[in-house]
Design a protein around this motif. Sequence first.
Motif, PDB file in Angstrom:
ATOM      1  N   LEU A  87      32.985  38.382 -68.226  1.00  0.00           N
ATOM      2  CA  LEU A  87      34.295  38.514 -67.591  1.00  0.00           C
ATOM      3  C   LEU A  87      34.469  37.496 -66.468  1.00  0.00           C
ATOM      4  N   ASP A  88      35.597  36.778 -66.493  1.00  0.00           N
ATOM      5  CA  ASP A  88      35.982  35.906 -65.377  1.00  0.00           C
ATOM      6  C   ASP A  88      36.919  36.731 -64.495  1.00  0.00           C
ATOM      7  N   LEU A  89      36.391  37.265 -63.421  1.00  0.00           N
ATOM      8  CA  LEU A  89      37.094  38.268 -62.626  1.00  0.00           C
ATOM      9  C   LEU A  89      37.455  37.728 -61.251  1.00  0.00           C
ATOM     10  N   ALA A  90      38.646  38.066 -60.765  1.00  0.00           N
ATOM     11  CA  ALA A  90      39.066  37.610 -59.428  1.00  0.00           C
ATOM     12  C   ALA A  90      40.114  38.552 -58.871  1.00  0.00           C
ATOM     13  N   TRP A  98      46.549  33.407 -53.152  1.00  0.00           N
ATOM     14  CA  TRP A  98      45.112  33.246 -52.938  1.00  0.00           C
ATOM     15  C   TRP A  98      44.359  33.931 -54.071  1.00  0.00           C
ATOM     16  N   SER A  99      43.219  33.378 -54.440  1.00  0.00           N
ATOM     17  CA  SER A  99      42.372  33.941 -55.480  1.00  0.00           C
ATOM     18  C   SER A  99      40.952  34.067 -54.955  1.00  0.00           C
ATOM     19  N   VAL A 100      40.343  35.231 -55.170  1.00  0.00           N
ATOM     20  CA  VAL A 100      38.992  35.496 -54.677  1.00  0.00           C
ATOM     21  C   VAL A 100      38.095  35.828 -55.862  1.00  0.00           C
ATOM     22  N   PRO A 101      37.198  34.933 -56.259  1.00  0.00           N
ATOM     23  CA  PRO A 101      36.301  35.220 -57.391  1.00  0.00           C
ATOM     24  C   PRO A 101      35.436  36.444 -57.117  1.00  0.00           C
ATOM     25  N   LEU A 102      35.241  37.238 -58.157  1.00  0.00           N
ATOM     26  CA  LEU A 102      34.427  38.450 -58.046  1.00  0.00           C
ATOM     27  C   LEU A 102      33.249  38.379 -59.004  1.00  0.00           C
ATOM     28  N   GLY A 103      32.177  39.002 -58.588  1.00  0.00           N
ATOM     29  CA  GLY A 103      31.003  39.162 -59.427  1.00  0.00           C
ATOM     30  C   GLY A 103      30.347  40.472 -59.057  1.00  0.00           C
ATOM     31  N   VAL A 104      29.040  40.565 -59.271  1.00  0.00           N
ATOM     32  CA  VAL A 104      28.306  41.758 -58.864  1.00  0.00           C
ATOM     33  C   VAL A 104      27.150  41.336 -57.974  1.00  0.00           C
ATOM     34  N   ALA A 105      26.778  42.225 -57.048  1.00  0.00           N
ATOM     35  CA  ALA A 105      25.702  41.917 -56.106  1.00  0.00           C
ATOM     36  C   ALA A 105      24.790  43.124 -55.959  1.00  0.00           C
ATOM     37  N   VAL A 127      24.106  50.993 -53.448  1.00  0.00           N
ATOM     38  CA  VAL A 127      23.440  49.749 -53.852  1.00  0.00           C
ATOM     39  C   VAL A 127      22.154  49.539 -53.059  1.00  0.00           C
ATOM     40  N   PHE A 128      22.191  49.805 -51.744  1.00  0.00           N
ATOM     41  CA  PHE A 128      20.996  49.631 -50.920  1.00  0.00           C
ATOM     42  C   PHE A 128      19.886  50.600 -51.320  1.00  0.00           C
ATOM     43  N   ALA A 129      20.268  51.759 -51.834  1.00  0.00           N
ATOM     44  CA  ALA A 129      19.281  52.800 -52.143  1.00  0.00           C
ATOM     45  C   ALA A 129      18.756  52.719 -53.573  1.00  0.00           C
ATOM     46  N   SER A 130      19.209  51.739 -54.349  1.00  0.00           N
ATOM     47  CA  SER A 130      18.843  51.717 -55.762  1.00  0.00           C
ATOM     48  C   SER A 130      18.959  50.292 -56.309  1.00  0.00           C
ATOM     49  N   ALA A 131      18.917  50.205 -57.619  1.00  0.00           N
ATOM     50  CA  ALA A 131      19.126  48.913 -58.288  1.00  0.00           C
ATOM     51  C   ALA A 131      20.571  48.751 -58.733  1.00  0.00           C
ATOM     52  N   ASP A 132      21.468  49.600 -58.216  1.00  0.00           N
ATOM     53  CA  ASP A 132      22.885  49.533 -58.582  1.00  0.00           C
ATOM     54  C   ASP A 132      23.495  48.209 -58.136  1.00  0.00           C
ATOM     55  N   LEU A 133      24.680  47.925 -58.690  1.00  0.00           N
ATOM     56  CA  LEU A 133      25.381  46.689 -58.384  1.00  0.00           C
ATOM     57  C   LEU A 133      26.771  46.989 -57.828  1.00  0.00           C
ATOM     58  N   LEU A 134      27.246  46.127 -56.959  1.00  0.00           N
ATOM     59  CA  LEU A 134      28.569  46.251 -56.344  1.00  0.00           C
ATOM     60  C   LEU A 134      29.456  45.119 -56.821  1.00  0.00           C
ATOM     61  N   VAL A 135      30.639  45.442 -57.319  1.00  0.00           N
ATOM     62  CA  VAL A 135      31.628  44.412 -57.619  1.00  0.00           C
ATOM     63  C   VAL A 135      32.188  43.920 -56.292  1.00  0.00           C
ATOM     64  N   CYS A 136      32.035  42.633 -56.017  1.00  0.00           N
ATOM     65  CA  CYS A 136      32.449  42.117 -54.705  1.00  0.00           C
ATOM     66  C   CYS A 136      32.618  40.608 -54.771  1.00  0.00           C
ATOM     67  N   SER A 137      33.074  40.052 -53.658  1.00  0.00           N
ATOM     68  CA  SER A 137      33.213  38.599 -53.527  1.00  0.00           C
ATOM     69  C   SER A 137      31.918  37.996 -53.000  1.00  0.00           C
ATOM     70  N   VAL A 138      31.839  36.688 -53.075  1.00  0.00           N
ATOM     71  CA  VAL A 138      30.670  35.984 -52.530  1.00  0.00           C
ATOM     72  C   VAL A 138      30.548  36.250 -51.032  1.00  0.00           C
ATOM     73  N   ALA A 139      31.682  36.213 -50.311  1.00  0.00           N
ATOM     74  CA  ALA A 139      31.657  36.421 -48.859  1.00  0.00           C
ATOM     75  C   ALA A 139      31.166  37.822 -48.511  1.00  0.00           C
ATOM     76  N   GLN A 140      31.631  38.830 -49.263  1.00  0.00           N
ATOM     77  CA  GLN A 140      31.164  40.189 -48.983  1.00  0.00           C
ATOM     78  C   GLN A 140      29.674  40.325 -49.240  1.00  0.00           C
ATOM     79  N   ALA A 141      29.200  39.739 -50.319  1.00  0.00           N
ATOM     80  CA  ALA A 141      27.777  39.807 -50.622  1.00  0.00           C
ATOM     81  C   ALA A 141      26.956  39.187 -49.497  1.00  0.00           C
ATOM     82  N   ALA A 142      27.427  38.053 -48.976  1.00  0.00           N
ATOM     83  CA  ALA A 142      26.710  37.402 -47.874  1.00  0.00           C
ATOM     84  C   ALA A 142      26.704  38.294 -46.634  1.00  0.00           C
TER      85      ALA A 142
END
Length: 289
Positions: free
Chosen positions: A254-257, A151-158, A227-242
């Motif tokens: 970067l193409d990260l997964a 399985w592969s889970v694409p990652l980005g920042v949120a 992240v909630f307390a600032s403009a910081d970003l979290l490396v996560c999956s689309v599902a986690q961000a949702a």
Amino acid sequence: MDLVGGCRAFVSVSETGSFTAGAALARIPQPVASRRIAALERHFGERLFDRSTRRARLTAFGRDVLPSAQRLVRLADSLEHDARRARLRPMRVAVPGTCGVRELAELAAEARALDVHLEFRAAEPGERAELVRTSEVRAALTAVPAEEGVWSVPLGVAGVAPPGPRVVHLETLRAGRSGGPRRRVWIQPEDDVPHVRDRVLRVRDAVGLPPAQVAVAGSLTAAAAEVFASADLLVCSVAQAADLELHWRPIGELDLARGFGVAATLGEDAERLRTVLREAVGRCLGAAS
């Protein structure tokens, strides 16, 4: 011949004194009981019952072998009971802590239709394979490079800020002349593995961000709080961000997964997770369909 089936019919008829009643006790048709007993007599070379009377009376030979036949039937019943219990024994699987409750419940329900009862243990990437090695679980979803995984889970920042550009380039996080607070990028424990963490850190260094601007958090909760307390970003999956109601975007440099494989003490357990349960496991991981 069916030795157990023959002995079961023999014991039932001997207990009731009737071929008809004995067949009913053994839950088989009377002709079947008669055939099984006849086959058993041929196997032993002796009569078990005296058929010259209306009741099914044991011969001397039948009385001598009855105790052994009774023990065999009891052992067969015990074996069947143990086999049923073994089939119902949960298969413990080590899974990422990022898996959602609903998705795990759906996976367990699909497995139950296959007579597989799953039980889950959430663990960090480095711990999951060790749990299989020490037999604390029967299988684990292991962290592997995406190109090697099932399985592969694409990652980005949120982050909490509404989407701007379609992608986030880490180089844009360098501090400007205004001297405002630097936006940090948080790596959660599930991604604290070389094939994810080290790739992000190499980009950090290549674009000139200070080491502290990309950090590994002690927990997903701690990272999300930052992240909630600032403009910081979290490396996560689309599902986690949702799930966290954050705005997700891919990383420009970067193409990260995440990649996931299976480790198991039994090959059939690993194969079942990789094949018939593959789609349900993928939903738990947030894998791309």
